[in-house]
Design a protein around this motif. Structure first.
Motif, PDB file in Angstrom:
ATOM      1  N   LYS A 250       0.885  -1.243   0.185  1.00 42.57           N
ATOM      2  CA  LYS A 250       0.044   0.046  -0.078  1.00 42.57           C
ATOM      3  C   LYS A 250       0.850   1.151   0.046  1.00 42.57           C
ATOM      4  O   LYS A 250       0.624   2.253  -0.767  1.00 42.57           O
ATOM      5  CB  LYS A 250      -0.931   0.147   1.285  1.00 42.57           C
ATOM      6  CG  LYS A 250      -2.073  -1.284   1.216  1.00 42.57           C
ATOM      7  CD  LYS A 250      -2.929  -0.801   2.463  1.00 42.57           C
ATOM      8  CE  LYS A 250      -4.157  -1.954   2.472  1.00 42.57           C
ATOM      9  NZ  LYS A 250      -4.769  -1.806   3.513  1.00 42.57           N
ATOM     10  N   LYS A 253       2.431   1.476  -3.308  1.00 42.66           N
ATOM     11  CA  LYS A 253       1.401   2.094  -4.316  1.00 42.66           C
ATOM     12  C   LYS A 253       1.124   3.768  -4.136  1.00 42.66           C
ATOM     13  O   LYS A 253       0.912   4.165  -5.223  1.00 42.66           O
ATOM     14  CB  LYS A 253       0.062   1.415  -4.115  1.00 42.66           C
ATOM     15  CG  LYS A 253      -0.951   1.661  -5.174  1.00 42.66           C
ATOM     16  CD  LYS A 253      -2.371   0.741  -4.814  1.00 42.66           C
ATOM     17  CE  LYS A 253      -3.254   0.868  -5.768  1.00 42.66           C
ATOM     18  NZ  LYS A 253      -4.633   0.103  -5.549  1.00 42.66           N
ATOM     19  N   ALA A 254       1.174   4.137  -2.886  1.00 42.26           N
ATOM     20  CA  ALA A 254       0.998   5.677  -2.698  1.00 42.26           C
ATOM     21  C   ALA A 254       2.107   6.187  -3.354  1.00 42.26           C
ATOM     22  O   ALA A 254       2.102   7.374  -3.796  1.00 42.26           O
ATOM     23  CB  ALA A 254       0.874   5.770  -1.120  1.00 42.26           C
ATOM     24  N   ARG A 257       1.882   6.531  -7.152  1.00 44.56           N
ATOM     25  CA  ARG A 257       0.826   7.637  -7.589  1.00 44.56           C
ATOM     26  C   ARG A 257       1.393   8.909  -7.498  1.00 44.56           C
ATOM     27  O   ARG A 257       1.000   9.732  -7.971  1.00 44.56           O
ATOM     28  CB  ARG A 257      -0.295   7.543  -6.449  1.00 44.56           C
ATOM     29  CG  ARG A 257      -1.428   6.319  -6.834  1.00 44.56           C
ATOM     30  CD  ARG A 257      -2.527   6.343  -5.703  1.00 44.56           C
ATOM     31  NE  ARG A 257      -3.540   4.995  -6.280  1.00 44.56           N
ATOM     32  CZ  ARG A 257      -4.594   4.865  -5.730  1.00 44.56           C
ATOM     33  NH1 ARG A 257      -4.835   5.585  -4.628  1.00 44.56           N
ATOM     34  NH2 ARG A 257      -5.442   3.967  -6.246  1.00 44.56           N
TER      35      ARG A 257
END
Length: 315
Positions: A250, A253-254, A257
């Motif tokens: 997670k 993934k952040a 982004r």
């Protein structure tokens, strides 16, 4: 939003659930239509959407491509935890069968929309088989998402060949840390003899060589970086379709982004420079608009006729 060197828009129609454009190919004058769709959430309103699309299809009677958020699935496998077939699913398949449309498999993932509790494939492209004769290698691919609950869907049908790109100074380089100091160091280390104009010309040639080398080895291609980040983000999205992500994933993934948003900003700056639009405020973000302006500038750079000895010549 389209390249006028490739297609020309003939007509447009705005409906309750759709926006349609009638196009003509520039090269072969082949006419076809595209409809962007946003379907209703309520079952009782979907019949009105099908009637609207059938009416458009019968009116123009052209090879067609439909794309967008239909807000309905075709099969139970297209929704997480879905069971039996419903009337809405049958109506969707009947519409596709009635008009002989093709529904290519989705590449890059199972679903096109998801939140913390559910996931489904409600976005897709459908097209007439005749289009295959004019636009080859059709595919629809799920791209990674950044902020929305929906995944972007890319519908591809080949690519355009491009010529050699001339060297240009990129404004995005100015965003790189330490870039101005590096340029100053390069400039001060160039030593040439002869006239001032000769020295300036030689320094500019040397600077161009160093800039190109630095761009390849240090800064890199923004488009390639962006595609790489999309790929990494998509891999995590695909994994999340089948199992929950770990806390480390997670966080990763952040980070992807955040870097993707930065790459998108750099791409916008690049298109802003190419389009030569100088009157917009920082923060006016619409890459398609800059792309359209760039193509417009290219068309304006074309010489259609010349005045020769008092006579206008277009030969």
């Amino acid at each position: 939003m389209w390249d006028r060197r490739v297609v020309e828009k003939i007509k447009e129609v705005v409906g309750h659930f759709s926006i349609s454009c009638r196009f003509k190919n520039v090269n072969d004058h082949f006419e076809w239509a595209f409809t962007g769709i946003y379907g209703p959430n309520l079952n009782r309103k979907r019949q009105f959407m099908w009637e609207e699309l059938v009416g458009l299809n019968n009116w123009w009677n052209l090879p067609w491509c439909f794309g967008g958020d239909f807000n309905v699935i075709r099969f139970g496998s297209e929704r997480l935890g879905a069971g039996r077939f419903t009337c809405c699913m049958n109506d969707f398949s009947d519409f596709i069968s009635l008009h002989g449309l093709m529904d290519n498999p989705l590449e890059g993932g199972l679903y096109t929309w998801s939140n913390s509790n559910s996931a489904s494939r409600i976005d897709r492209f459908l097209f007439s088989p005749v289009l295959v004769e004019y636009f080859t290698h059709f595919s629809q691919k799920r791209l990674p998402r950044v902020l929305s609950d929906h995944f972007p869907i890319l519908w591809e049908s080949g690519s355009h060949r491009r010529g050699r790109i001339p060297f240009r100074f990129e404004n995005i380089w100015l965003k790189a840390k330490g870039f101005l100091d590096k340029m100053k160091s390069w400039w001060e280390n160039y030593h040439f003899q002869r006239t001032p104009s000769y020295i300036l010309a030689k320094k500019l040639i040397a600077l161009k060589t160093d800039l190109k080398k630095w761009n390849e080895t240090n800064f890199g291609n923004i488009i390639v970086k962006k595609q790489h980040l999309w790929s990494k983000l998509n891999a995590l999205d695909v994994k999340e379709d089948n199992q929950p992500l770990t806390e480390e994933e997670k966080l990763e993934k952040a980070t992807f982004r955040a870097n993707l948003e930065k790459a998108a900003l750099f791409e916008e700056i690049s298109w802003r420079q190419k389009s030569r639009v100088l009157f917009l405020k920082e923060g006016d973000s619409n890459t398609r608009f800059f792309y359209r302006m760039t193509n417009s500038n290219r068309r304006n750079n074309c010489i259609e006729n010349l005045m020769i000895d008092g006579s206008l010549s277009s030969n």
